[in-house]
Design a protein around this motif. Structure first.
Motif, PDB file in Angstrom:
ATOM      1  N   UNK A  65     108.745 -40.986  37.876  1.00  0.00           N
ATOM      2  CA  UNK A  65     107.571 -41.057  36.999  1.00  0.00           C
ATOM      3  C   UNK A  65     106.780 -39.859  36.891  1.00  0.00           C
ATOM      4  N   UNK A  66     106.904 -39.396  35.668  1.00  0.00           N
ATOM      5  CA  UNK A  66     106.102 -38.140  35.382  1.00  0.00           C
ATOM      6  C   UNK A  66     104.751 -38.548  34.339  1.00  0.00           C
ATOM      7  N   UNK A  67     103.688 -38.183  34.625  1.00  0.00           N
ATOM      8  CA  UNK A  67     102.551 -38.436  33.953  1.00  0.00           C
ATOM      9  C   UNK A  67     101.947 -37.119  33.486  1.00  0.00           C
ATOM     10  N   UNK A  68     101.860 -36.984  32.033  1.00  0.00           N
ATOM     11  CA  UNK A  68     101.177 -35.628  31.605  1.00  0.00           C
ATOM     12  C   UNK A  68     100.265 -36.088  30.902  1.00  0.00           C
ATOM     13  N   UNK A  69      99.009 -35.122  31.257  1.00  0.00           N
ATOM     14  CA  UNK A  69      97.568 -35.595  30.825  1.00  0.00           C
ATOM     15  C   UNK A  69      96.877 -34.247  30.461  1.00  0.00           C
ATOM     16  N   UNK A  70      95.573 -34.794  29.813  1.00  0.00           N
ATOM     17  CA  UNK A  70      94.646 -33.839  29.695  1.00  0.00           C
ATOM     18  C   UNK A  70      93.239 -34.552  29.491  1.00  0.00           C
ATOM     19  N   UNK A 121     101.668 -44.759  26.856  1.00  0.00           N
ATOM     20  CA  UNK A 121     100.592 -43.982  26.807  1.00  0.00           C
ATOM     21  C   UNK A 121      99.206 -44.633  27.778  1.00  0.00           C
ATOM     22  N   UNK A 122      98.394 -43.649  28.040  1.00  0.00           N
ATOM     23  CA  UNK A 122      97.151 -44.129  28.684  1.00  0.00           C
ATOM     24  C   UNK A 122      95.778 -43.419  28.359  1.00  0.00           C
ATOM     25  N   UNK A 128      88.467 -38.387  36.347  1.00  0.00           N
ATOM     26  CA  UNK A 128      88.286 -37.175  35.427  1.00  0.00           C
ATOM     27  C   UNK A 128      88.358 -37.529  34.055  1.00  0.00           C
ATOM     28  N   UNK A 129      88.638 -38.831  33.691  1.00  0.00           N
ATOM     29  CA  UNK A 129      88.781 -39.511  32.197  1.00  0.00           C
ATOM     30  C   UNK A 129      89.759 -38.598  31.536  1.00  0.00           C
ATOM     31  N   UNK A 130      90.949 -38.887  31.790  1.00  0.00           N
ATOM     32  CA  UNK A 130      91.989 -38.415  30.846  1.00  0.00           C
ATOM     33  C   UNK A 130      92.934 -39.205  30.156  1.00  0.00           C
ATOM     34  N   UNK A 131      93.588 -38.699  29.309  1.00  0.00           N
ATOM     35  CA  UNK A 131      94.481 -39.399  28.411  1.00  0.00           C
ATOM     36  C   UNK A 131      95.886 -38.604  28.649  1.00  0.00           C
ATOM     37  N   UNK A 132      96.833 -39.573  28.236  1.00  0.00           N
ATOM     38  CA  UNK A 132      98.328 -38.944  28.331  1.00  0.00           C
ATOM     39  C   UNK A 132      99.559 -39.907  28.313  1.00  0.00           C
ATOM     40  N   UNK A 133     100.712 -39.548  28.772  1.00  0.00           N
ATOM     41  CA  UNK A 133     101.751 -40.320  28.731  1.00  0.00           C
ATOM     42  C   UNK A 133     102.433 -40.348  30.150  1.00  0.00           C
TER      43      UNK A 133
END
Length: 148
Positions: A65-70, A121-122, A128-133
């Motif tokens: 699993x790879x999570x990419x977030x900002x 998505x999340x 840190x309050x992030x969003x991404x996939x």
């Protein structure tokens, strides 16, 4: 690809591809709660975990699993945040990762994505309050260990 380095080879290749992307600054591995709660992490962040491995005759299959977030920026006066921009940008990062990994083949690189990756998505995750996939996929790796 020597068996002793198979795990490293797969993780390092994913990290290398993610760090080549203009929309990725940091790539980490392991327990995400120790990474996305430090306030020192440089975003956008890619994070990976190897969930499991299946040992077949001469193939290892890693489920990754790879999570990419900002970070979600809620500093706008009108309370408009950048979640949609994050979803768009980080989905593109995941798409490019998968496209590049799909170009590899067993003969030349020693590993291959099998099956169809799934994405989810999340938002408002971690301190840190992030969003991404999150994207989860299987990678087959040739096992060439000599048992003689």
């Amino acid at each position: 690809m020597a068996t002793a380095t198979i795990f490293y080879d797969v993780v390092d290749k994913i990290k290398e591809i993610l760090l080549q992307d203009d929309n990725m600054n940091t790539v980490t591995y392991g327990d995400i709660t120790k990474v996305a709660t430090q306030k020192t992490t440089i975003y956008p962040l890619g994070h990976m975990v190897v969930n499991s491995a299946v040992v077949k005759n001469n193939i290892f299959t890693f489920n990754i699993t790879v999570a990419c977030m900002d970070i979600i920026d809620q500093s706008n006066i009108d309370k408009i945040d950048n979640e949609m921009d994050i979803f768009n940008t980080q989905f593109a990062v995941i798409s490019r990762l998968l496209l590049k990994l799909r170009r590899y083949n067993m003969r030349n690189e020693g590993f291959l994505i099998v099956g169809e990756p799934t994405t989810e998505s999340f938002t408002h995750r971690f301190e840190d309050d992030v969003a991404g996939w999150d994207v989860t996929f299987d990678v087959d790796v040739i096992q060439d260990m000599n048992v003689c």
